[in-house]
Motif scaffolding. Structure first.
Motif, short mmCIF file in Angstrom:
data_model
loop_
_atom_site.label_atom_id
_atom_site.label_comp_id
_atom_site.label_asym_id
_atom_site.label_seq_id
_atom_site.Cartn_x
_atom_site.Cartn_y
_atom_site.Cartn_z
N TYR A 214 43.30 43.09 28.78
CA TYR A 214 42.12 42.96 29.64
C TYR A 214 42.45 42.22 30.93
CZ TYR A 214 39.44 44.41 25.53
OH TYR A 214 38.95 45.11 24.46
N GLY A 215 43.41 41.30 30.87
CA GLY A 215 43.75 40.48 32.02
C GLY A 215 44.36 41.22 33.19
N VAL A 216 44.75 42.47 33.00
CA VAL A 216 45.34 43.20 34.13
C VAL A 216 44.32 43.38 35.25
CG1 VAL A 216 47.00 44.41 32.65
CG2 VAL A 216 44.87 45.54 33.28
N ASN A 217 43.03 43.41 34.90
CA ASN A 217 42.01 43.57 35.93
C ASN A 217 42.10 42.45 36.96
OD1 ASN A 217 41.16 45.73 34.43
ND2 ASN A 217 39.26 44.81 33.72
N GLU A 218 42.32 41.24 36.48
CA GLU A 218 42.39 40.09 37.38
C GLU A 218 43.68 40.08 38.18
OE1 GLU A 218 42.31 35.20 37.20
OE2 GLU A 218 41.49 36.37 35.53
N VAL A 219 44.81 40.36 37.53
CA VAL A 219 46.08 40.26 38.26
C VAL A 219 46.26 41.39 39.27
CG1 VAL A 219 47.21 38.93 36.45
CG2 VAL A 219 47.42 41.41 36.44
N ILE A 220 45.65 42.54 39.02
CA ILE A 220 45.71 43.63 39.99
C ILE A 220 45.07 43.20 41.31
CG2 ILE A 220 44.66 45.89 40.54
CD1 ILE A 220 45.32 46.74 37.68
N LEU A 221 44.08 42.33 41.23
CA LEU A 221 43.38 41.87 42.43
C LEU A 221 43.92 40.54 42.94
CD1 LEU A 221 39.71 42.82 41.45
CD2 LEU A 221 41.29 44.07 42.96
N ASN A 222 45.10 40.16 42.48
CA ASN A 222 45.73 38.90 42.90
C ASN A 222 46.93 39.20 43.80
OD1 ASN A 222 47.30 36.52 43.05
ND2 ASN A 222 46.46 35.77 41.12
N PRO A 223 46.74 39.21 45.12
CA PRO A 223 47.84 39.58 46.04
C PRO A 223 49.07 38.70 45.90
CG PRO A 223 45.73 39.49 47.21
CD PRO A 223 45.50 38.89 45.85
#
Length: 226
Positions: A72-81
């Motif tokens: 589930y955490g990929v959602n956050e890291v995808i938006l972390n430049p």
């Protein structure tokens, strides 16, 4: 000289995505595993298991094998430049760039799968095309030095394949035997191509919201890049 494997972990990572490969990797004495966290070293996995990483990603100079699990955490890291920038930096010097499950979406967001065939969890597989990757539903997909595993349990298959390429088939066979990796799924429902229609439809319905959220995250990422 040891081969350094950088296993990148983050909040809400799926435990089995990295524990399966980790167990395989520990069987190679000349492979050094670095557990790398993001923005701190304490990680709460999906399901609330807590893990302490040895390094923050900014502290790691280089790795030979870059590995990204999903969850589930990929959602956050995808938006972390900043995270994606660090990932791209480590990938520059890596001999192999790898993932399991939706970790491939993270590689895609870091511009590491453009033009490559790759796989992911079946529920997110088509999202790879947003990043210029070519979706492939095989359990493990090799394209150049990009190696991606499908959903969750495929991590063991992925890791054994990686051992085979680097250490040879006989060593991979020995590890497979030692792990007693002899799966016999009780229901044969492990992929849409073999699942009963009714079961597949229920799972799709039950995951509609999370699937929509992830696609929304991917589209937001693309908008931010423009």
């Amino acid at each position: 000289m040891k081969l350094i494997i950088g296993m990148i972990l983050f909040e809400e990572v799926t435990i089995l995505d990295f524990i399966g490969p980790y167990e395989v990797f520990t069987k190679i004495k000349d492979w050094e595993i670095k557990i790398i966290g993001l923005g701190g070293k304490k990680i709460v996995c999906n399901g609330s298991l807590k893990i302490e990483a040895e390094y923050d990603i900014s502290e790691v100079e280089s790795v030979d094998i870059l590995f990204v699990p999903g969850g589930y955490g990929v959602n956050e890291v995808i938006l972390n430049p900043q995270f994606l920038k660090e990932l791209e930096r480590l990938a520059t010097g890596a001999s192999y760039i790898t993932s399991v499950c939706t970790g491939s979406l993270v590689l895609g967001a870091a511009n590491l799968l453009q033009g490559y065939q790759a796989t992911s969890h079946w529920r997110s597989l088509d999202l790879l095309s947003y990043f210029g990757a070519i979706p492939n539903e095989d359990r493990v997909v090799w394209d150049g030095n990009r190696i991606t595993g499908g959903g969750i349990t495929s991590g063991i298959d992925f890791a054994l394949d990686l051992v085979k390429i680097i250490e040879g088939e006989e060593r991979a066979k020995e590890i497979e035997l030692w792990l007693e990796y002899d799966p016999k799924p009780p229901f044969q429902m492990g992929h849409p191509r073999v699942a009963e229609k009714e079961v597949l439809e229920r799972v799709i319905k039950n995951t509609e919201n999370s699937r929509a959220t992830r696609e929304g995250v991917v589209k937001e990422f693309l908008r931010n890049k423009q």
